[in-house]
Design a protein around this motif. Structure first.
Motif, PDB file in Angstrom:
ATOM      1  N   UNK A   1      -0.719  -5.746 -40.412  1.00 52.62           N
ATOM      2  CA  UNK A   1       0.249  -6.672 -39.832  1.00 52.62           C
ATOM      3  C   UNK A   1      -0.341  -7.198 -38.532  1.00 52.62           C
ATOM      4  N   UNK A   2      -0.324  -8.510 -38.370  1.00 52.43           N
ATOM      5  CA  UNK A   2      -0.860  -9.157 -37.185  1.00 52.43           C
ATOM      6  C   UNK A   2       0.319  -9.658 -36.362  1.00 52.43           C
ATOM      7  N   UNK A   3       0.373  -9.270 -35.082  1.00 52.97           N
ATOM      8  CA  UNK A   3       1.461  -9.690 -34.207  1.00 52.97           C
ATOM      9  C   UNK A   3       0.853 -10.325 -32.971  1.00 52.97           C
ATOM     10  N   UNK A   4       1.289 -11.538 -32.664  1.00 49.72           N
ATOM     11  CA  UNK A   4       0.791 -12.250 -31.493  1.00 49.72           C
ATOM     12  C   UNK A   4       1.976 -12.827 -30.714  1.00 49.72           C
ATOM     13  N   UNK A   5       1.724 -13.142 -29.437  1.00 49.22           N
ATOM     14  CA  UNK A   5       2.741 -13.689 -28.545  1.00 49.22           C
ATOM     15  C   UNK A   5       2.216 -14.969 -27.906  1.00 49.22           C
ATOM     16  N   UNK A   6       3.127 -15.803 -27.485  1.00 52.33           N
ATOM     17  CA  UNK A   6       2.734 -17.052 -26.832  1.00 52.33           C
ATOM     18  C   UNK A   6       2.339 -16.840 -25.383  1.00 52.33           C
ATOM     19  N   UNK A   7       2.879 -15.817 -24.747  1.00 48.28           N
ATOM     20  CA  UNK A   7       2.633 -15.654 -23.319  1.00 48.28           C
ATOM     21  C   UNK A   7       1.370 -14.852 -23.050  1.00 48.28           C
ATOM     22  N   UNK A   8       0.735 -15.206 -21.964  1.00 48.09           N
ATOM     23  CA  UNK A   8      -0.468 -14.508 -21.522  1.00 48.09           C
ATOM     24  C   UNK A   8      -0.058 -13.304 -20.690  1.00 48.09           C
ATOM     25  N   UNK A   9      -0.921 -12.283 -20.556  1.00 49.70           N
ATOM     26  CA  UNK A   9      -0.580 -11.131 -19.723  1.00 49.70           C
ATOM     27  C   UNK A   9      -0.252 -11.576 -18.296  1.00 49.70           C
ATOM     28  N   UNK A  10       0.847 -11.047 -17.751  1.00 46.84           N
ATOM     29  CA  UNK A  10       1.267 -11.389 -16.398  1.00 46.84           C
ATOM     30  C   UNK A  10       2.079 -12.665 -16.324  1.00 46.84           C
ATOM     31  N   UNK A  11       2.272 -13.322 -17.464  1.00 48.24           N
ATOM     32  CA  UNK A  11       3.016 -14.575 -17.503  1.00 48.24           C
ATOM     33  C   UNK A  11       4.475 -14.290 -17.828  1.00 48.24           C
ATOM     34  N   UNK A  12       5.337 -15.192 -17.434  1.00 46.46           N
ATOM     35  CA  UNK A  12       6.762 -15.048 -17.740  1.00 46.46           C
ATOM     36  C   UNK A  12       7.189 -15.979 -18.861  1.00 46.46           C
ATOM     37  N   UNK A  13       6.236 -16.585 -19.522  1.00 42.02           N
ATOM     38  CA  UNK A  13       6.545 -17.483 -20.619  1.00 42.02           C
ATOM     39  C   UNK A  13       6.186 -18.915 -20.276  1.00 42.02           C
TER      40      UNK A  13
END
Length: 120
Positions: free
Chosen positions: A68-80
Motif C-alpha cells: 500500500x502506497x500512502x502519500x500526502x500533499x504537504x511537505x514536512x514542517x508545512x501546514x498545508x
C-alpha cells in the motif's frame, strides 16, 4: 478485484468541482501502473486558522499487489496548501512518483526472478 475510488472530505463540505478534479487525477494514475487495486483520497482542512486563510491537505492511499502506497500533499514542517487545487496536484504528483518507483521495483523483481530461473 478492483475497487471504486473512495473520496472523503474532512472538516469541509464535499464539492462536486473538487470531487471531479480528484477523479481526473486518480484516473491518470492508471497510466503509470495499471494494476492498482484500490484508491482512497482524503481531502482535509486540518486546522481553523483565525488569522490566516484555509489550508488544505490531501492524502492519497493506493493499494497495489503486495503493498500500500500512502502519500500526502504537504511537505514536512508545512501546514498545508492555501490552494485546494495545489494540494490535490501535489498529492497526485507524489502518488505518481511513488507508483513509478513501485513499478520499477516490480519490473526489476520480475526480471531478476526470470534470470534466476534461467540460470538453474
Amino acid at each position: 478485484m478492483r475497487q471504486p475510488l473512495q473520496i472523503a472530505f474532512r472538516n469541509i463540505d464535499s464539492s462536486p468541482a473538487l470531487e471531479h478534479l480528484i477523479r481526473e487525477h486518480a484516473d491518470r494514475l492508471d497510466r503509470f501502473f495499471g494494476r492498482i487495486i484500490a484508491k482512497r483520497v482524503v481531502f482535509e482542512v486540518p486546522h481553523r486558522h483565525q488569522h490566516q486563510g484555509k489550508h488544505y491537505t490531501v492524502q492519497v492511499a493506493l493499494t497495489v499487489p503486495g503493498d500500500e502506497l500512502v502519500v500526502h500533499s504537504d511537505k514536512p514542517g508545512s501546514h498545508g496548501h492555501e490552494s485546494a487545487d495545489a494540494a490535490i496536484r501535489d498529492a497526485f504528483d507524489a502518488a505518481r512518483r511513488a507508483l513509478e518507483r513501485f513499478a520499477e521495483r516490480h519490473r526489476h523483481e520480475v526480471k531478476s526472478h526470470a534470470a534466476d530461473a534461467a540460470l538453474s
